[in-house]
Design an enzyme around this catalytic site. Sequence first.
Site, PDB file in Angstrom:
ATOM      1  N   THR A   1      -8.795  -6.861  23.063  1.00 38.02           N
ATOM      2  CA  THR A   1      -9.432  -5.658  23.601  1.00 38.02           C
ATOM      3  C   THR A   1      -9.011  -5.471  25.051  1.00 38.02           C
ATOM      4  OG1 THR A   1     -11.552  -4.481  23.738  1.00 38.02           O
ATOM      5  CG2 THR A   1     -11.583  -6.813  24.336  1.00 38.02           C
ATOM      6  N   ASN A   2      -9.698  -4.620  25.808  1.00 41.88           N
ATOM      7  CA  ASN A   2      -9.377  -4.405  27.224  1.00 41.88           C
ATOM      8  C   ASN A   2     -10.664  -4.212  28.019  1.00 41.88           C
ATOM      9  OD1 ASN A   2     -10.047  -1.475  27.270  1.00 41.88           O
ATOM     10  ND2 ASN A   2      -8.421  -1.413  25.745  1.00 41.88           N
ATOM     11  N   ARG A   3     -10.549  -3.984  29.326  1.00 42.47           N
ATOM     12  CA  ARG A   3     -11.712  -3.990  30.204  1.00 42.47           C
ATOM     13  C   ARG A   3     -12.434  -2.650  30.302  1.00 42.47           C
ATOM     14  NH1 ARG A   3     -11.019  -7.695  34.980  1.00 42.47           N
ATOM     15  NH2 ARG A   3     -11.653  -5.851  36.121  1.00 42.47           N
ATOM     16  N   SER A   4     -12.084  -1.688  29.468  1.00 41.33           N
ATOM     17  CA  SER A   4     -12.756  -0.392  29.539  1.00 41.33           C
ATOM     18  C   SER A   4     -14.258  -0.549  29.295  1.00 41.33           C
ATOM     19  CB  SER A   4     -12.170   0.549  28.487  1.00 41.33           C
ATOM     20  OG  SER A   4     -12.995   1.687  28.368  1.00 41.33           O
TER      21      SER A   4
ATOM     22  N   ALA B   1      -9.725   3.950  26.113  1.00 39.53           N
ATOM     23  CA  ALA B   1      -8.620   3.032  26.413  1.00 39.53           C
ATOM     24  C   ALA B   1      -8.232   2.371  25.095  1.00 39.53           C
ATOM     25  CB  ALA B   1      -9.064   1.990  27.431  1.00 39.53           C
TER      26      ALA B   1
END
Length: 214
Positions: A21-24, A88
Amino acid sequence: MRVLVTAGPTREALDPVRYLTNRSSGKMGYAMADAFARAGHRVLLVSGPTVLAVPDGVDFVPIESAAEMFDAVQRHIGRMDAAVFAAAVADSRPVEVCDHKIKKTGETLTLELVRTADILGAVRGGFGFTGTLVGFAAETRDLEANAKEKLKRKGCDLVIANDVSKPGIGFDSDRNEVLLVFPDHVEALPEDEKHHLAPRIVREIERIAAERGT
Ligand code: CTP
């Protein structure tokens, strides 16, 4: 207007308990959904997992992966007058999703990733959407040039660009500083709370939609 907003990160499964995943945080997308609803528009929020409350009066479609977000957008976009892509979306996902939890074996583990579908990139050609289209661009350099290129390539009416290398704004922050990139001009909005920037951006989108007659 009927407006679709995508928000948050996506999760790309590796096995039953792990994902990429990502930091959004989803804050910018949720602020946009809230601002549209407060301005009297009918909003459908398609969102990856976040800790945020769904804004009052907003219809909600929760998704996890990029593929699920793609399907949800494809299903609903035909009924929309405008669409804002603040999510994102993971650019790649594991080629293989293991049915069982991956066990520790050697000292290294190699993951093979494959590109996910570009949802915003499919909206004009693939889904045949003719309404007002707004994308986001998260950049670490050449903000304006990269955003202009994205605007053209994805057929957007507006790209909202922010420099994610600047500390204290953008990803996972309550604040942002954005560049509004239109086909014929660019406007910088000074740093502010996402909840203050969103109504300002909504007014720009209302103006574009009125000019387009959508
Ligand atoms: N987007 C999308 N589906 C994807 C990837 C991105 O809908 N699979 C949307 C995002 O919601 C955003 C815009 O496309 O509105 C960002 O475009 P993209 O080209 O992916 O930008 P970056 O993620 O910044 O990627 P890069 O600069 O690496 O091309």
